[in-house]
Design a protein around this motif. Structure first.
Motif, mmCIF file in Angstrom:
data_model
loop_
_atom_site.group_PDB
_atom_site.id
_atom_site.type_symbol
_atom_site.label_atom_id
_atom_site.label_comp_id
_atom_site.label_asym_id
_atom_site.label_seq_id
_atom_site.Cartn_x
_atom_site.Cartn_y
_atom_site.Cartn_z
ATOM 1 N N ALA A 193 7.940 -3.896 -5.872
ATOM 2 C CA ALA A 193 6.915 -3.214 -6.666
ATOM 3 C C ALA A 193 6.366 -4.077 -7.803
ATOM 4 O O ALA A 193 5.234 -3.865 -8.252
ATOM 5 C CB ALA A 193 7.483 -1.925 -7.248
ATOM 6 N N GLY A 194 7.135 -5.041 -8.267
ATOM 7 C CA GLY A 194 6.748 -5.844 -9.425
ATOM 8 C C GLY A 194 5.335 -6.408 -9.378
ATOM 9 O O GLY A 194 4.594 -6.305 -10.359
ATOM 10 N N PRO A 195 4.930 -7.014 -8.269
ATOM 11 C CA PRO A 195 3.583 -7.591 -8.226
ATOM 12 C C PRO A 195 2.450 -6.572 -8.349
ATOM 13 O O PRO A 195 1.314 -6.941 -8.613
ATOM 14 C CB PRO A 195 3.532 -8.271 -6.847
ATOM 15 N N LEU A 196 2.757 -5.292 -8.204
ATOM 16 C CA LEU A 196 1.732 -4.244 -8.286
ATOM 17 C C LEU A 196 1.623 -3.622 -9.675
ATOM 18 O O LEU A 196 0.673 -2.890 -9.946
ATOM 19 C CB LEU A 196 2.050 -3.119 -7.299
ATOM 20 N N VAL A 197 2.590 -3.882 -10.528
ATOM 21 C CA VAL A 197 2.698 -3.134 -11.785
ATOM 22 C C VAL A 197 1.440 -3.199 -12.636
ATOM 23 O O VAL A 197 0.893 -2.163 -13.019
ATOM 24 C CB VAL A 197 3.944 -3.574 -12.586
ATOM 25 N N ALA A 198 0.953 -4.389 -12.962
ATOM 26 C CA ALA A 198 -0.195 -4.495 -13.875
ATOM 27 C C ALA A 198 -1.422 -3.783 -13.309
ATOM 28 O O ALA A 198 -2.095 -3.025 -14.010
ATOM 29 C CB ALA A 198 -0.504 -5.958 -14.173
ATOM 30 N N GLU A 199 -1.697 -4.014 -12.042
ATOM 31 C CA GLU A 199 -2.859 -3.381 -11.408
ATOM 32 C C GLU A 199 -2.727 -1.856 -11.392
ATOM 33 O O GLU A 199 -3.683 -1.133 -11.693
ATOM 34 C CB GLU A 199 -2.989 -3.896 -9.975
ATOM 35 N N MET A 200 -1.552 -1.366 -11.069
ATOM 36 C CA MET A 200 -1.348 0.079 -11.003
ATOM 37 C C MET A 200 -1.330 0.707 -12.395
ATOM 38 O O MET A 200 -1.784 1.839 -12.570
ATOM 39 C CB MET A 200 -0.075 0.409 -10.231
ATOM 40 N N GLU A 201 -0.818 0.000 -13.383
ATOM 41 C CA GLU A 201 -0.894 0.515 -14.759
ATOM 42 C C GLU A 201 -2.347 0.700 -15.163
ATOM 43 O O GLU A 201 -2.703 1.713 -15.777
ATOM 44 C CB GLU A 201 -0.213 -0.447 -15.736
ATOM 45 N N ASP A 202 -3.179 -0.292 -14.842
ATOM 46 C CA ASP A 202 -4.600 -0.199 -15.183
ATOM 47 C C ASP A 202 -5.255 0.973 -14.465
ATOM 48 O O ASP A 202 -6.036 1.718 -15.053
ATOM 49 C CB ASP A 202 -5.324 -1.500 -14.831
ATOM 50 N N GLU A 203 -4.908 1.162 -13.205
ATOM 51 C CA GLU A 203 -5.496 2.261 -12.425
ATOM 52 C C GLU A 203 -5.018 3.625 -12.908
ATOM 53 O O GLU A 203 -5.812 4.556 -13.045
ATOM 54 C CB GLU A 203 -5.141 2.101 -10.943
ATOM 55 N N LEU A 204 -3.721 3.741 -13.158
ATOM 56 C CA LEU A 204 -3.118 5.043 -13.442
ATOM 57 C C LEU A 204 -3.077 5.388 -14.934
ATOM 58 O O LEU A 204 -2.882 6.548 -15.295
ATOM 59 C CB LEU A 204 -1.708 5.109 -12.859
ATOM 60 N N GLY A 205 -3.190 4.393 -15.790
ATOM 61 C CA GLY A 205 -3.157 4.638 -17.225
ATOM 62 C C GLY A 205 -1.786 5.018 -17.756
ATOM 63 O O GLY A 205 -1.685 5.700 -18.773
ATOM 64 N N ASP A 235 0.826 -1.216 0.000
ATOM 65 C CA ASP A 235 0.000 0.000 0.000
ATOM 66 C C ASP A 235 0.858 1.264 0.000
ATOM 67 O O ASP A 235 0.473 2.285 -0.575
ATOM 68 C CB ASP A 235 -1.010 0.004 1.144
ATOM 69 N N THR A 236 2.045 1.198 0.582
ATOM 70 C CA THR A 236 2.963 2.339 0.549
ATOM 71 C C THR A 236 3.491 2.546 -0.864
ATOM 72 O O THR A 236 3.553 3.682 -1.355
ATOM 73 C CB THR A 236 4.134 2.117 1.533
ATOM 74 N N ILE A 237 3.848 1.459 -1.530
ATOM 75 C CA ILE A 237 4.334 1.554 -2.911
ATOM 76 C C ILE A 237 3.230 2.082 -3.820
ATOM 77 O O ILE A 237 3.464 2.962 -4.653
ATOM 78 C CB ILE A 237 4.869 0.201 -3.400
ATOM 79 N N ALA A 238 2.017 1.578 -3.654
ATOM 80 C CA ALA A 238 0.887 2.063 -4.464
ATOM 81 C C ALA A 238 0.679 3.564 -4.256
ATOM 82 O O ALA A 238 0.435 4.297 -5.222
ATOM 83 C CB ALA A 238 -0.378 1.283 -4.124
ATOM 84 N N ALA A 239 0.798 4.018 -3.025
ATOM 85 C CA ALA A 239 0.647 5.458 -2.747
ATOM 86 C C ALA A 239 1.756 6.254 -3.427
ATOM 87 O O ALA A 239 1.506 7.351 -3.959
ATOM 88 C CB ALA A 239 0.648 5.708 -1.242
ATOM 89 N N MET A 240 2.974 5.724 -3.433
ATOM 90 C CA MET A 240 4.089 6.399 -4.110
ATOM 91 C C MET A 240 3.798 6.519 -5.601
ATOM 92 O O MET A 240 4.023 7.565 -6.212
ATOM 93 C CB MET A 240 5.393 5.621 -3.885
ATOM 94 N N LEU A 241 3.283 5.433 -6.195
ATOM 95 C CA LEU A 241 2.978 5.438 -7.628
ATOM 96 C C LEU A 241 1.863 6.432 -7.944
ATOM 97 O O LEU A 241 1.938 7.175 -8.932
ATOM 98 C CB LEU A 241 2.618 4.032 -8.095
ATOM 99 N N ARG A 242 0.849 6.452 -7.121
ATOM 100 C CA ARG A 242 -0.244 7.418 -7.331
ATOM 101 C C ARG A 242 0.272 8.851 -7.236
ATOM 102 O O ARG A 242 -0.130 9.717 -8.015
ATOM 103 C CB ARG A 242 -1.348 7.179 -6.310
ATOM 104 N N ASP A 243 1.155 9.074 -6.297
ATOM 105 C CA ASP A 243 1.704 10.413 -6.106
ATOM 106 C C ASP A 243 2.487 10.883 -7.337
ATOM 107 O O ASP A 243 2.256 11.984 -7.834
ATOM 108 C CB ASP A 243 2.592 10.432 -4.863
ATOM 109 N N VAL A 244 3.392 10.055 -7.841
ATOM 110 C CA VAL A 244 4.205 10.491 -8.987
ATOM 111 C C VAL A 244 3.393 10.535 -10.275
ATOM 112 O O VAL A 244 3.713 11.301 -11.180
ATOM 113 C CB VAL A 244 5.488 9.635 -9.168
ATOM 114 N N ALA A 245 2.323 9.757 -10.350
ATOM 115 C CA ALA A 245 1.488 9.765 -11.556
ATOM 116 C C ALA A 245 0.779 11.099 -11.752
ATOM 117 O O ALA A 245 0.419 11.452 -12.880
ATOM 118 C CB ALA A 245 0.469 8.632 -11.501
#
Length: 182
Positions: free
Chosen positions: A136-148, A110-120
């Motif tokens: 971070a690897g296991p989060l990549v596909a899900e976060m790409e879908d969320e952040l575009g 959840d900390t990594i996801a927050a970092m990704l949302r912040d920089v996006a």
């Protein structure tokens, strides 16, 4: 590393991937030199995490990226400067402020996801998660879908780069991000 490469040469491998990110904090030339040495010792093609990321950024024409990493500010800045010398502009960065390798691996998802949302929020052309012990690897596909936005993780990009060097189908790795759809 070169002693290990020499030993790997006996296995008659098709490819050797160095899954370290140090070159991305010092100079890409160090990774180019390492790849040349590994290829000489093993007679196998080679890549590194940093060079695989560089490859996909160049293929996609990415110039503006955001960075998420576990490091202290000074080390994060070295990465930004190194990528800058290669023609990439870091438009946002988020780092956890950590300095020991074990702690990098303990950062919660959840900390990594927050970092990704912040920089996006800076609207980068891509996001790089940089550190081979940063989970971070296991989060990549899900976060790409969320952040575009495409996200390139140092661990998974070494795998992608190695598979590309041998012409393997990367699509089974899709859960590690869009880049595997290629």
């Amino acid at each position: 590393m070169l002693v290990a490469a020499r030993l790997l040469g006996d296995a008659q491998l098709d490819v050797v991937a160095w899954n370290g990110s140090k070159g991305g904090s010092l100079d890409f030339a160090l990774d180019h030199d390492l790849v040349a040495r590994i290829e000489t010792l093993t007679r196998a093609r080679s890549t590194t995490s940093t060079l695989a990321i560089d490859r996909v950024l160049r293929e996609d024409g990415v110039k503006r990226f955001a960075l998420a990493c576990p490091y202290v500010d000074a080390y994060r800045q070295r990465i930004v400067e190194t990528f800058g010398r290669e023609g990439y502009e870091c438009v946002a960065a988020s780092n956890a402020g950590l300095s020991d390798n074990y702690s990098f691996s303990r950062i919660p998802a959840d900390t990594i996801a927050a970092m990704l949302r912040d920089v996006a929020k800076s609207k980068p052309e891509a996001i790089i998660t940089f550190c081979t012990n940063f989970p971070a690897g296991p989060l990549v596909a899900e976060m790409e879908d969320e952040l575009g936005v495409p996200i390139y993780d140092t661990v998974t990009m070494a795998v992608w780069g190695a598979l590309k060097l041998v012409g393997a189908d990367t699509r089974p790795g899709r859960s590690w991000g869009r880049v595997f759809d290629r």
